[in-house]
Design an enzyme around this catalytic site. Structure first.
Site, PDB file in Angstrom:
ATOM      1  N   ASP A  44     -12.555  -0.884   2.181  1.00  0.00           N
ATOM      2  CA  ASP A  44     -11.495  -0.688   3.172  1.00  0.00           C
ATOM      3  C   ASP A  44     -12.040  -0.090   4.481  1.00  0.00           C
ATOM      4  O   ASP A  44     -12.301  -0.834   5.425  1.00  0.00           O
ATOM      5  CB  ASP A  44     -10.374   0.186   2.595  1.00  0.00           C
ATOM      6  CG  ASP A  44      -9.031  -0.020   3.274  1.00  0.00           C
ATOM      7  OD1 ASP A  44      -8.942  -0.864   4.176  1.00  0.00           O
ATOM      8  OD2 ASP A  44      -8.049   0.664   2.896  1.00  0.00           O
TER       9      ASP A  44
ATOM     10  N   GLU B 276       0.886  -1.174   0.000  1.00  0.00           N
ATOM     11  CA  GLU B 276       0.000   0.000   0.000  1.00  0.00           C
ATOM     12  C   GLU B 276       0.922   1.222   0.000  1.00  0.00           C
ATOM     13  O   GLU B 276       0.915   2.012  -0.938  1.00  0.00           O
ATOM     14  CB  GLU B 276      -0.908  -0.021   1.241  1.00  0.00           C
ATOM     15  CG  GLU B 276      -1.886   1.150   1.317  1.00  0.00           C
ATOM     16  CD  GLU B 276      -2.729   1.134   2.611  1.00  0.00           C
ATOM     17  OE1 GLU B 276      -2.342   0.471   3.591  1.00  0.00           O
ATOM     18  OE2 GLU B 276      -3.777   1.836   2.630  1.00  0.00           O
TER      19      GLU B 276
END
Ligand code: HPA
Ligand code: ZN
Length: 338
Positions: free
Chosen positions: A278, A200
């Site tokens: 998320d 990420e």
């Protein structure tokens, strides 16, 4: 001809990357803070939303841990989870795999049993009342030590029948997956599924480590895999799903503009991404909003959308017969939606 957004929005879908604490809407946060007599450092829902302006992962995490600190009782965890599930049902989610962060609660003195109990009770009700199946994934906070993760693993033992997998989240850079080799080996020996956030903000080497040292079955995010062609080949050859979160990527400045989101590059490279929300309360949208953001910004084809939807089920930890049934349901939907 159905437009792509309608096609995606109404499709039966799976969500594979959802932090339950990240679905905590400010209205519910205030309600639970009030009934638990806890002070929030914000005066109003608008104040909270105004604070959701992040330039990286850490700025988000600081506020995310603050938000979850009002959760104290089993009923709080039930209400949090039920709120997400009813919202997910509106987006035609029929299967969801939910992360929770026990260490974010037990370090504040909340009982592990109340955390996992409240979440699981809502998941059970969702199966009966909303027709949503689920898996529950316990994440270790990677900014803490492996000893602390091992202690959490021990604490989880009486509740393992409610837990389907383990994951790794929180501050990525400086906390490589190899730090958690021992605890993942224990989870693996216990037959749990294994996933980890990687790539990420962290480098491709963290994804290699997650594969080689932790033996993960899915990569959460994985955006930075695209910087390493040998890694792309490995992920493509092994058919590992990448649980991609477009609005999260934008809000945390992993991408500068949705027009530059790498989803199309991932698909064209033979990777297997699916679409997820998320932390929907913090990042401005649930799973359908994530599809919409991509469709508005990028020249995705109908086939791309169909593949993204299929990858959600194929990458899931559903057992084979449930997976086949869900894929069949999706295929029928696609066939009947011209
Ligand atoms: N990344 C890492 N840790 C997290 C996230 C994320 O997007 N959301 C909640 N914990
Ligand atoms: Zn995440």
């Amino acid at each position: 001809m159905t437009d792509l957004n309608t096609l995606a929005a109404n499709a039966p879908k799976a969500e594979l990357h959802l932090h339950i604490e990240g679905s905590f809407e400010p209205e519910l946060m205030f309600e639970i803070a009030r009934r638990n007599d806890v002070n929030l450092p914000f005066k109003s829902v608008e104040d909270i939303r105004a604070a959701y302006d992040f330039s990286n992962l850490q700025e988000f995490l600081d506020i995310y841990y603050q938000g979850m600190s009002v959760l104290l009782l089993e009923q709080d965890f039930y209400d949090l989870t039920w709120a997400y599930l009813t919202r997910a049902a509106a987006d035609h989610v029929i299967h969801t795999e939910i992360f929770f962060d026990p260490q974010g609660h037990t370090e504040r003195g909340v009982a592990f049993a109340d955390v996992v109990g409240g979440i699981s009770r809502a998941l059970g009700d969702a199966k009966d009342k909303l027709g949503i199946s689920s898996k529950l994934i316990m994440c270790f906070l990677r900014h803490l030590s492996e000893e602390e993760a091992l202690a959490t693993w021990d604490e989880a033992q009486p509740h393992l029948s409610l837990i389907d997998g383990v994951g790794l989240d929180s501050s990525e850079v400086g906390h490589p997956p190899s730090k958690f080799k021992k605890v993942f080996a224990k989870a693996r020996a216990a037959g749990l599924h294994l996933v980890a956030h990687a790539g990420e903000e962290g480098p491709p080497s963290y994804i290699w480590e997650a594969l080689d040292d932790l033996c993960i079955e899915r990569v959460d995010h994985g955006n930075r895999a695209l910087e390493d062609q040998a890694l792309v080949k490995r992920l493509a050859d092994e058919g590992l799903c990448l649980t991609v979160c477009p609005l999260s990527n934008l809000k945390l400045c992993v991408i500068d503009d949705m027009k530059n989101h790498p989803i199309k590059v991932m698909l064209d490279a033979g990777l297997k991404p699916n679409i997820n929300s998320d932390d929907p309360s913090y990042f401005g949208g649930y799973v359908n909003d994530n599809f919409l953001a991509l469709i508005n910004a990028l020249p995705l084809s109908r086939t791309d959308i169909e593949v993204l939807l299929r990858n959600g089920f194929e990458g899931s930890f559903m057992d084979e017969s449930d997976k086949a049934e869900a894929l069949h349901r999706l295929q029928n939907y696609i066939k009947n939606t011209g």
